[in-house]
Motif scaffolding. Structure first.
Motif, PDB file in Angstrom:
ATOM      1  N   ALA A   8      14.189  16.435  -9.581  1.00  0.00           N
ATOM      2  CA  ALA A   8      14.616  16.129  -8.598  1.00  0.00           C
ATOM      3  C   ALA A   8      14.292  14.647  -8.201  1.00  0.00           C
ATOM      4  N   SER A   9      15.153  13.950  -7.445  1.00  0.00           N
ATOM      5  CA  SER A   9      14.951  12.592  -6.887  1.00  0.00           C
ATOM      6  C   SER A   9      14.059  12.881  -5.572  1.00  0.00           C
ATOM      7  N   LYS A  10      13.496  11.897  -5.163  1.00  0.00           N
ATOM      8  CA  LYS A  10      12.703  12.092  -4.002  1.00  0.00           C
ATOM      9  C   LYS A  10      13.564  12.790  -2.658  1.00  0.00           C
ATOM     10  N   SER A  11      14.819  12.099  -2.566  1.00  0.00           N
ATOM     11  CA  SER A  11      15.620  12.633  -1.526  1.00  0.00           C
ATOM     12  C   SER A  11      16.756  13.637  -1.959  1.00  0.00           C
ATOM     13  N   GLY A  12      17.004  13.704  -3.180  1.00  0.00           N
ATOM     14  CA  GLY A  12      17.893  14.347  -3.659  1.00  0.00           C
ATOM     15  C   GLY A  12      17.555  16.042  -3.907  1.00  0.00           C
ATOM     16  N   ARG A  13      18.483  17.007  -4.327  1.00  0.00           N
ATOM     17  CA  ARG A  13      18.134  18.427  -4.554  1.00  0.00           C
ATOM     18  C   ARG A  13      17.558  18.178  -5.890  1.00  0.00           C
ATOM     19  N   THR A  14      17.029  19.541  -6.180  1.00  0.00           N
ATOM     20  CA  THR A  14      16.731  19.760  -7.568  1.00  0.00           C
ATOM     21  C   THR A  14      17.967  20.013  -8.469  1.00  0.00           C
ATOM     22  N   ARG A  15      17.695  19.528  -9.642  1.00  0.00           N
ATOM     23  CA  ARG A  15      18.582  19.824 -10.688  1.00  0.00           C
ATOM     24  C   ARG A  15      18.012  20.447 -11.927  1.00  0.00           C
ATOM     25  N   SER A  16      18.848  21.188 -12.721  1.00  0.00           N
ATOM     26  CA  SER A  16      18.569  21.902 -13.870  1.00  0.00           C
ATOM     27  C   SER A  16      18.536  20.851 -14.907  1.00  0.00           C
ATOM     28  N   LEU A  17      17.909  21.060 -16.016  1.00  0.00           N
ATOM     29  CA  LEU A  17      17.841  20.205 -17.294  1.00  0.00           C
ATOM     30  C   LEU A  17      19.240  20.159 -17.613  1.00  0.00           C
ATOM     31  N   LEU A  18      19.864  21.219 -17.841  1.00  0.00           N
ATOM     32  CA  LEU A  18      21.334  20.992 -18.256  1.00  0.00           C
ATOM     33  C   LEU A  18      22.065  20.328 -17.349  1.00  0.00           C
ATOM     34  N   ALA A  19      22.288  20.328 -15.814  1.00  0.00           N
ATOM     35  CA  ALA A  19      23.083  19.615 -15.053  1.00  0.00           C
ATOM     36  C   ALA A  19      22.629  17.977 -15.374  1.00  0.00           C
ATOM     37  N   LEU A  20      21.052  17.803 -15.446  1.00  0.00           N
ATOM     38  CA  LEU A  20      20.753  16.502 -15.543  1.00  0.00           C
ATOM     39  C   LEU A  20      21.339  15.900 -17.074  1.00  0.00           C
ATOM     40  N   TYR A  21      21.408  16.804 -18.014  1.00  0.00           N
ATOM     41  CA  TYR A  21      21.959  16.422 -19.207  1.00  0.00           C
ATOM     42  C   TYR A  21      23.221  16.061 -19.093  1.00  0.00           C
ATOM     43  N   VAL A  22      24.221  16.987 -18.224  1.00  0.00           N
ATOM     44  CA  VAL A  22      25.534  16.692 -18.073  1.00  0.00           C
ATOM     45  C   VAL A  22      25.965  15.216 -17.488  1.00  0.00           C
ATOM     46  N   LEU A  23      25.064  14.858 -16.508  1.00  0.00           N
ATOM     47  CA  LEU A  23      25.085  13.655 -15.701  1.00  0.00           C
ATOM     48  C   LEU A  23      24.671  12.451 -16.681  1.00  0.00           C
ATOM     49  N   HIS A  24      23.874  12.867 -17.455  1.00  0.00           N
ATOM     50  CA  HIS A  24      23.459  11.723 -18.491  1.00  0.00           C
ATOM     51  C   HIS A  24      24.454  11.485 -19.524  1.00  0.00           C
ATOM     52  N   SER A  25      24.838  12.311 -20.203  1.00  0.00           N
ATOM     53  CA  SER A  25      25.973  12.350 -21.260  1.00  0.00           C
ATOM     54  C   SER A  25      27.403  11.885 -20.447  1.00  0.00           C
ATOM     55  N   LEU A  26      27.769  11.957 -19.221  1.00  0.00           N
ATOM     56  CA  LEU A  26      28.758  11.630 -18.691  1.00  0.00           C
ATOM     57  C   LEU A  26      28.707  10.087 -18.525  1.00  0.00           C
ATOM     58  N   ASP A  27      27.576   9.657 -18.276  1.00  0.00           N
ATOM     59  CA  ASP A  27      27.284   8.294 -17.832  1.00  0.00           C
ATOM     60  C   ASP A  27      27.478   7.423 -18.965  1.00  0.00           C
ATOM     61  N   LYS A  28      27.442   7.824 -20.189  1.00  0.00           N
ATOM     62  CA  LYS A  28      28.062   7.110 -21.427  1.00  0.00           C
ATOM     63  C   LYS A  28      29.426   6.957 -21.562  1.00  0.00           C
ATOM     64  N   PHE A  83      35.959  15.007 -18.155  1.00  0.00           N
ATOM     65  CA  PHE A  83      35.126  14.604 -17.020  1.00  0.00           C
ATOM     66  C   PHE A  83      34.338  13.335 -17.133  1.00  0.00           C
ATOM     67  N   MET A  84      34.196  12.620 -15.804  1.00  0.00           N
ATOM     68  CA  MET A  84      33.708  11.261 -15.604  1.00  0.00           C
ATOM     69  C   MET A  84      32.843  11.371 -14.697  1.00  0.00           C
ATOM     70  N   LEU A  85      31.629  10.467 -14.711  1.00  0.00           N
ATOM     71  CA  LEU A  85      30.580  10.419 -13.841  1.00  0.00           C
ATOM     72  C   LEU A  85      31.344   9.714 -12.430  1.00  0.00           C
ATOM     73  N   THR A  86      30.967   9.915 -11.448  1.00  0.00           N
ATOM     74  CA  THR A  86      31.313   9.299 -10.108  1.00  0.00           C
ATOM     75  C   THR A  86      30.047   8.381  -9.899  1.00  0.00           C
ATOM     76  N   ARG A  87      30.654   7.595  -8.748  1.00  0.00           N
ATOM     77  CA  ARG A  87      29.559   6.755  -8.172  1.00  0.00           C
ATOM     78  C   ARG A  87      28.364   7.451  -7.744  1.00  0.00           C
ATOM     79  N   THR A  88      28.604   8.634  -6.899  1.00  0.00           N
ATOM     80  CA  THR A  88      27.636   9.318  -6.486  1.00  0.00           C
ATOM     81  C   THR A  88      26.701   9.962  -7.374  1.00  0.00           C
ATOM     82  N   GLY A  89      27.371  10.295  -8.609  1.00  0.00           N
ATOM     83  CA  GLY A  89      26.443  11.118 -10.013  1.00  0.00           C
ATOM     84  C   GLY A  89      25.922  10.017 -10.358  1.00  0.00           C
ATOM     85  N   ARG A  90      26.346   8.707 -10.604  1.00  0.00           N
ATOM     86  CA  ARG A  90      25.546   7.866 -11.155  1.00  0.00           C
ATOM     87  C   ARG A  90      24.272   7.460 -10.264  1.00  0.00           C
ATOM     88  N   ASP A  91      24.484   7.505  -9.034  1.00  0.00           N
ATOM     89  CA  ASP A  91      23.323   6.948  -8.006  1.00  0.00           C
ATOM     90  C   ASP A  91      22.386   8.297  -8.116  1.00  0.00           C
TER      91      ASP A  91
END
Length: 162
Positions: A8-28, A83-91
């Motif tokens: 989780a980020s300080k202000s964001g909601r908790t994410r699973s390892l899989l969700a975090l990996y999806v965001l990381h992968s789509l960031d590329k 799928f692609m990462l949005t600005r919100t996803g990147r943030d």
């Protein structure tokens, strides 16, 4: 309950390892769900591949939250939703990565738990490497350059052995 595999980020909601990996992968770059599954399979040498029943609902959830979006369709013989990462996803990914030391500390705790259950299955050298990584995660910023010099000397000495 807090999970070691939740991030989780300080202000964001908790994410699973899989969700975090999806965001990381789509960031590329843009990918389909199938591409992400194959990527995870390759990274884990087939030891863990999430089911389609796990990944695709997660992709829909991330899309609903505005973290990912369907990628523009490209010409091809087979239609696969990319799928692609949005600005919100990147943030969101950036905020979670900013806490990397905290997350590494969590993973060290997980390693200690596994070691307590199964014993130290790897070589003594790997145990020392994990201890070094733990020390580095706790290293004050003002000592980082000094520790980097020590690590480089160690690396150079190891090269002489091989």
């Amino acid at each position: 309950m807090t999970s070691l595999l939740q991030f989780a980020s300080k202000s964001g909601r908790t994410r699973s390892l899989l969700a975090l990996y999806v965001l990381h992968s789509l960031d590329k770059n843009e990918k389909s769900g199938y591409d992400i599954l194959r990527e995870i399979e390759k990274l884990t040498d087939g030891a863990w591949v999430p089911s389609k029943g796990t990944l695709y609902p997660l992709l829909r959830q991330l899309e609903t939250e505005g973290l990912i979006a369907p990628a523009p369709e490209k010409g091809g013989t087979r239609a696969r939703t990319g799928f692609m990462l949005t600005r919100t996803g990147r943030d969101t990914l950036k905020r979670i990565r900013a806490l990397s030391k905290e997350h590494h500390r969590k993973m060290d705790q997980y390693r200690h738990l596994i070691t307590a259950i199964f014993g130290d299955c790897h070589s003594p050298e790997m145990g020392v490497l994990f201890e070094i990584r733990t020390l580095l995660n706790e290293m004050p910023e003002e000592k980082e350059q000094e520790s980097l010099k020590i690590l480089r000397r160690c690396r150079d000495d190891l090269k002489k052995v091989t």
